[in-house]
Design an enzyme around this catalytic site. Structure first.
Site, PDB file in Angstrom:
ATOM      1  N   LYS A  52      -7.563   4.629  -5.115  1.00 27.55           N
ATOM      2  CA  LYS A  52      -7.451   3.408  -4.311  1.00 27.55           C
ATOM      3  C   LYS A  52      -6.619   3.821  -2.932  1.00 27.55           C
ATOM      4  CE  LYS A  52      -7.638   0.002  -8.002  1.00 27.55           C
ATOM      5  NZ  LYS A  52      -6.827  -1.002  -8.936  1.00 27.55           N
ATOM      6  N   GLN A  95      -0.829  -2.681 -10.100  1.00 26.70           N
ATOM      7  CA  GLN A  95      -1.841  -2.004 -11.024  1.00 26.70           C
ATOM      8  C   GLN A  95      -1.524  -2.827 -12.458  1.00 26.70           C
ATOM      9  OE1 GLN A  95      -4.349  -0.145 -10.036  1.00 26.70           O
ATOM     10  NE2 GLN A  95      -5.008  -0.114 -12.425  1.00 26.70           N
ATOM     11  N   ASP A 118      -6.603  -8.479  -4.672  1.00 21.33           N
ATOM     12  CA  ASP A 118      -7.128  -8.519  -5.882  1.00 21.33           C
ATOM     13  C   ASP A 118      -7.687  -9.704  -6.548  1.00 21.33           C
ATOM     14  OD1 ASP A 118      -7.863  -6.173  -7.393  1.00 21.33           O
ATOM     15  OD2 ASP A 118      -6.020  -5.949  -8.754  1.00 21.33           O
TER      16      ASP A 118
END
Ligand code: NDP
Length: 284
Positions: A52, A95, A118
């Protein structure tokens, strides 16, 4: 005729090119900023986070990884809130999975919804459930974008999503519904899975169970999207939920693993971040 392979890498590359050009059209303004928080040293997480970061830098974003160890929940919350207050950061991503002892829900709730690129904050998840989405999780968004770029309109089609996680299956089912598909969700308690999946014009597998979906599960001519990522213990190679050898003779089109949904996930995270950036600049 064997199924056509849908090239997620090529679509993701095109999206990144589009984003790069879009970022260049903001001369004199700060770059879009994203920070990915990783706690601990989970090997798969390290790979995803680096991927990412690299992709974000390539399109001209200011990207940072906050790699934390042995942190308490209170300190993690504080770190996230500091990023929330930083005007140069448009997107914050924690994450998953977090190590034992840290509460993912509590962490996610520290992210302001307008920086939740996200799409996992309850506000954004709730907006999607209400049919009025704001930030949508990158993998489901990537699947829809893949369909769009392949000129596959979900309207009126029967879609079956196998998997109901909050990261993938659940938001994807809602997104397909939002796009006028008739949607069924299957999961580990579903009885007679093949009889359900064989109703699908669009079949999405998001279970992490290698080779779960065989030709027997697929309606002739179906579009089959493989979200799963697992490592074959014998070859060490990445594989998906779909047994391609038996599915390809039946399906119309299939996404490969690797090179299907995975690259789209990263690309859509960047798209979400760019959207947040424009909002923060007051341009969207
Ligand atoms: P989870 O483990 O959170 O969810 C898996 C889902 O699959 C659950 O809903 C589970 O049902 C269901 N399931 C498990 N076994 C079966 C079965 N035998 N039959 C039907 N349903 C079953 O995983 P995630 O959703 O986070 O991820 C799914 C896969 O996608 C993983 O391989 C992951 O690595 C991959 N992934 C890929 C991404 C990409 O970019 N390509 C991004 C994110 C994830 P139940 O709810 O009943 O337990």
């Amino acid at each position: 005729m064997p199924a056509r392979l849908i090239d997620g890498r090529a679509h993701a590359r095109a999206i990144r090119e589009e984003l790069k050009l879009a970022v260049e059209r903001h001369p004199g303004q700060r770059s879009p900023g994203i920070t990915v928080i990783q706690v601990g040293d989970d090997l798969a997480s390290t790979t995803y986070v680096r991927g990412k970061h690299k992709a974000a830098e390539e399109v001209g974003f200011k990207s940072a990884i906050a790699h934390l160890h042995d942190i308490t929940q209170a300190d993690l919350n504080k770190r996230i809130r500091a990023l929330a207050d930083d005007p140069s950061i448009d997107g914050i991503l924690v994450q998953m999975p977090l190590p034992d002892g840290l509460d993912p829900d509590e962490a996610l709730e520290q992210i302001p919804p307008h920086k939740d690129v996200d799409g996992l904050h309850p506000y954004n998840a709730g907006r999607l459930a209400q049919g009025n989405p704001t930030f949508i999780p990158a993998t489901p968004l990537g699947v829809l974008e893949l369909l769009r770029r392949e000129h596959i309109d979900p309207t009126g089609r029967r879609a079956v999503v196998v998997g109901r996680s909050r990261l993938v299956g659940r938001p994807l089912a809602l997104l397909l519904l939002q796009n006028h598909a008739t949607v069924t969700i299957a999961h580990s308690h579903t009885v007679d899975l093949p009889s359900i999946t064989r109703t699908a014009d669009i079949l999405v597998a998001a279970t992490g169970k290698r080779g779960l979906i065989t030709g027997e599960h697929v309606k002739p001519g179906a579009i089959v999207i493989d979200v799963g990522i697992t490592r074959d213990p014998e070859t060490g190679k990445l594989t998906g939920d779909i047994d391609r050898a038996s599915v390809e003779p039946v399906a119309q089109a299939v996404t490969p693993v690797p090179g299907g949904v995975g690259p789209m996930t990263v690309a859509m995270l960047l798209v979400n971040t760019y959207r947040a950036y424009r909002q923060h600049l007051g341009q969207a």
